[in-house]
Structures are given as structure tokens and as C-alpha cells.
Design a protein around this motif. Structure first.
Motif, PDB file in Angstrom:
ATOM      1  N   VAL A  23      21.222 152.560  23.815  1.00 28.87           N
ATOM      2  CA  VAL A  23      22.039 151.325  23.401  1.00 28.87           C
ATOM      3  C   VAL A  23      22.770 150.787  24.480  1.00 28.87           C
ATOM      4  O   VAL A  23      22.560 149.337  24.872  1.00 28.87           O
ATOM      5  N   THR A  24      23.447 151.395  25.360  1.00 30.45           N
ATOM      6  CA  THR A  24      24.252 150.764  26.430  1.00 30.45           C
ATOM      7  C   THR A  24      23.247 150.331  27.343  1.00 30.45           C
ATOM      8  O   THR A  24      23.134 148.883  27.777  1.00 30.45           O
ATOM      9  N   ARG A  25      22.034 150.848  27.670  1.00 25.95           N
ATOM     10  CA  ARG A  25      21.211 150.320  28.748  1.00 25.95           C
ATOM     11  C   ARG A  25      20.444 149.041  28.117  1.00 25.95           C
ATOM     12  O   ARG A  25      20.207 148.370  28.861  1.00 25.95           O
ATOM     13  N   THR A  26      20.187 149.273  26.942  1.00 30.54           N
ATOM     14  CA  THR A  26      19.372 147.947  26.256  1.00 30.54           C
ATOM     15  C   THR A  26      20.306 146.759  26.495  1.00 30.54           C
ATOM     16  O   THR A  26      19.958 145.504  26.991  1.00 30.54           O
ATOM     17  N   PHE A  84      32.047 140.772  23.700  1.00 33.21           N
ATOM     18  CA  PHE A  84      31.214 140.894  22.474  1.00 33.21           C
ATOM     19  C   PHE A  84      30.482 142.120  22.677  1.00 33.21           C
ATOM     20  O   PHE A  84      30.244 142.864  21.518  1.00 33.21           O
ATOM     21  N   ALA A  85      29.896 142.489  23.781  1.00 32.80           N
ATOM     22  CA  ALA A  85      28.999 143.672  23.969  1.00 32.80           C
ATOM     23  C   ALA A  85      29.699 144.844  23.861  1.00 32.80           C
ATOM     24  O   ALA A  85      29.277 145.937  23.121  1.00 32.80           O
ATOM     25  N   HIS A 145      18.923 142.873  19.982  1.00 28.03           N
ATOM     26  CA  HIS A 145      18.314 144.059  20.722  1.00 28.03           C
ATOM     27  C   HIS A 145      19.139 145.381  20.534  1.00 28.03           C
ATOM     28  O   HIS A 145      18.560 146.449  20.679  1.00 28.03           O
ATOM     29  N   ALA A 146      20.666 145.196  20.504  1.00 35.34           N
ATOM     30  CA  ALA A 146      21.279 146.378  20.437  1.00 35.34           C
ATOM     31  C   ALA A 146      20.816 147.070  19.053  1.00 35.34           C
ATOM     32  O   ALA A 146      20.917 148.146  18.729  1.00 35.34           O
ATOM     33  N   MET A 147      21.110 146.252  17.736  1.00 34.32           N
ATOM     34  CA  MET A 147      20.743 146.809  16.702  1.00 34.32           C
ATOM     35  C   MET A 147      19.493 147.410  16.606  1.00 34.32           C
ATOM     36  O   MET A 147      19.069 148.531  15.894  1.00 34.32           O
TER      37      MET A 147
END
Length: 312
Positions: free
Chosen positions: A172-175, A273-274, A146-148
Motif C-alpha cells: 500500500v505504501t509503494r502504491t 491525507f496519504a 488506488h490505495a483501497m
């Protein structure tokens, strides 16, 4: 004088001579009557012995059943309902324990496999290919996918919707935060049931004990005599409900505490990891791991050439 003696002798002989034959005749009759009575007694004894032999053997006196099932059988609707509730609680508890234990073991094994492939990949494209080939089967691969995708989408299309407003890093942070919240909810699934069972099962068992003791004392009060056996049996059977409630609650509480701790440790690793993944996606800089080593993935520049970012 001699004439008088002779006369008395004759009178005595005349008086006693008729009784002697009668006594002699009565003796055989008495002997026959005695023989007949003895034979009757013997026949009666033989008849009684035959009747006793014909009767089935007397079964030993069975001791009264004082087990838990006896208490459940003689209890009323409330007692049986409480027993069924505790059995259902126990079944649900052990189902959740087995299912979540197997799920957590499988999830941690897949997560470790993905992390090993992620940090040893040559580029993000290889990671995306790995995820598209095998799917996002664990929280780490789900988060990375999801981040990528969020970064690539925002770079290509920009903020086309309200939820995509802000900079690339904000989106990206919200996702990533949304994915972490979803994974947290999945990990905590079923823990509320375990907590509820662990906190309420002892009180359900205690209520069953109080209800059983009440009815046992009412029955004892209505009986004629009160002995220790009449008291110990029903009261002891009612106390088993408390033991059953504890037997249901203890595994639920232990499992709840174990799962909560494991989830806290796992989510802390996911959060770390996030942070590492966010730092690389937004800056492309090297990522420092917790073991002191530094690793970095290669990103593709605008011309499609692979660029190595700070591998030390």
C-alpha cells in the motif's frame, strides 16, 4: 546787331522745328508699347495663378515613423527572427498561465468536494461507490482509489508478482507513493517552460537590442551627415527589444513562483491525507485531523458486519 540777332533766331527755329513733330510722333508709340507690356505681364500672372489653382494641394510634410513596427520592418533576418521568438514565448507563457490557473481552480474545488464526502462517508464501501460513480477526478480521490484497491488486492491474492512482494502495508505504501509522484508530475507540467521563458527572454531581447544598435550605427557611419535625429531614431527603436524581452519574462517569472508555491501547499495537504489514509487502511484506527477533531470510517469485518472504529 539787330540783323545778327534776327539771323540767329531764324537759324534756331529752322534747327528745332523738324524735331518737334518727331517727338510728338514718338510719344504715342511709347505709350502703346507700355500698354502692351502691361497686358503681357497681366496675362502671365493670370496664367500662373490658373496653373497654381489647377495643381493639387500640397500635403503636409509627414514626420518619420519611429515606432517599434518601423524597427521590425527595417531590421534584417536576425532581428525579425528574435522578434518572432519573443512573440512565441509570450503566447506560450500566457497560454500556460491561463490553462494552469483554470486547471488548479477546478482541481482544488473537486478536491475539497471529495474530501468533504470522504470524511463524512459511513464506510469505505461508500467511498468506493462514490469514486466508481463519479470517477477519480482529483488527486485525493485518485490516491484513495488506488490505495483501497491495492489493500483489497493484496489481501485477496497476496504477493503474486515481484512488485507486490512484502507485507500489505509495504505494498500500500509503494502504491500511494507512486500515485503521489504521478500527481506531482502533473502539477509541475509546464513549469519548466515558464522557468525557461523567464530566464531567457531578457537575454533574447538584449541580443536584439545589441544587434539593432550595431546596424543602426553602421548605417549612421555610412551616411553623409550625423545629427541627433539620425541617432535617436534607430537606437531608440532598437532599445524597444529589451523592453519586449522584459515584458515577456516578468509574467513568466511571477506565474512560475505562484504555481510553485501553490503546488507545494497542495502536495503537503495530499501527503498529510496519504498518512491519514494509510493509518486507517493498515490499522483501522481513528484518524486525527489537523483541526483537532477525530474522525473515523467504518470498515467491514469478515462477516460483513459494520464495525465502528474509535469515533470520539
Amino acid at each position: 546787331m539787330s540783323n545778327a540777332l534776327h539771323g540767329a533766331t531764324l537759324v534756331a527755329q529752322a534747327t528745332t522745328s523738324p524735331a518737334a513733330p518727331a517727338a510728338a510722333a514718338a510719344a504715342p508709340a511709347a505709350q502703346q508699347a507700355a500698354t502692351t507690356g502691361a497686358s503681357v505681364v497681366q496675362q502671365s500672372a493670370d496664367a500662373l495663378q490658373s496653373a497654381a489653382a489647377a495643381l493639387p494641394p500640397t500635403a503636409p510634410i509627414a514626420t518619420p515613423d519611429m515606432g517599434f513596427l518601423h524597427f521590425v520592418a527595417q531590421s534584417d533576418f536576425v532581428g525579425k527572427s528574435l522578434f518572432i521568438i519573443l512573440i512565441l514565448m509570450s503566447l506560450v507563457t500566457w497560454y500556460l498561465i491561463l490553462v494552469k490557473a483554470a486547471s488548479n481552480v477546478s482541481m482544488r474545488r473537486r478536491s475539497a468536494d471529495f474530501l468533504n464526502k470522504f470524511w463524512n462517508a459511513s464506510s469505505l464501501e461508500q467511498v468506493e461507490h462514490e469514486i466508481s460513480t463519479h470517477g477519480a477526478r482529483d488527486p485525493f480521490s485518485h490516491l484513495a482509489s488506488h490505495a483501497m484497491h491495492a489493500q483489497a488486492h493484496h489481501n485477496k491474492f497476496g504477493a503474486t508478482k515481484l512488485e507486490e512482494s512484502g507485507s500489505n502495508s509495504d505494498f500500500v505504501t509503494r502504491t500511494m507513493r507512486k500515485v503521489i509522484d504521478e500527481e506531482t508530475a502533473k502539477l509541475e507540467n509546464g513549469l519548466t517552460v515558464l522557468a525557461s521563458v523567464g530566464s531567457t527572454a531578457p537575454f533574447v531581447g538584449l541580443f536584439g537590442t545589441v544587434w539593432g544598435v550595431y546596424h543602426a550605427l553602421v548605417g549612421i557611419g555610412l551616411s553623409d551627415g550625423v545629427t541627433i535625429n539620425r541617432i535617436a531614431g534607430p537606437v531608440g527603436e532598437a532599445l524597444i527589444m529589451t523592453g519586449l524581452g522584459l515584458a515577456v519574462a516578468i509574467p513568466a517569472v511571477l506565474a512560475y513562483n505562484t504555481f510553485v508555491r501553490n503546488n507545494r501547499v497542495f502536495l503537503s495537504r495530499l501527503d498529510a491525507f496519504a498518512h491519514d489514509l494509510f493509518a486507517f487502511l493498515t490499522t483501522g484506527q481513528q484518524v486525527a485531523l489537523s483541526d483537532g477533531k477525530v474522525r473515523a470510517l467504518r470498515r467491514q469485518n469478515g462477516n460483513g458486519a459494520a464495525v465502528q472504529r474509535g469515533s470520539e
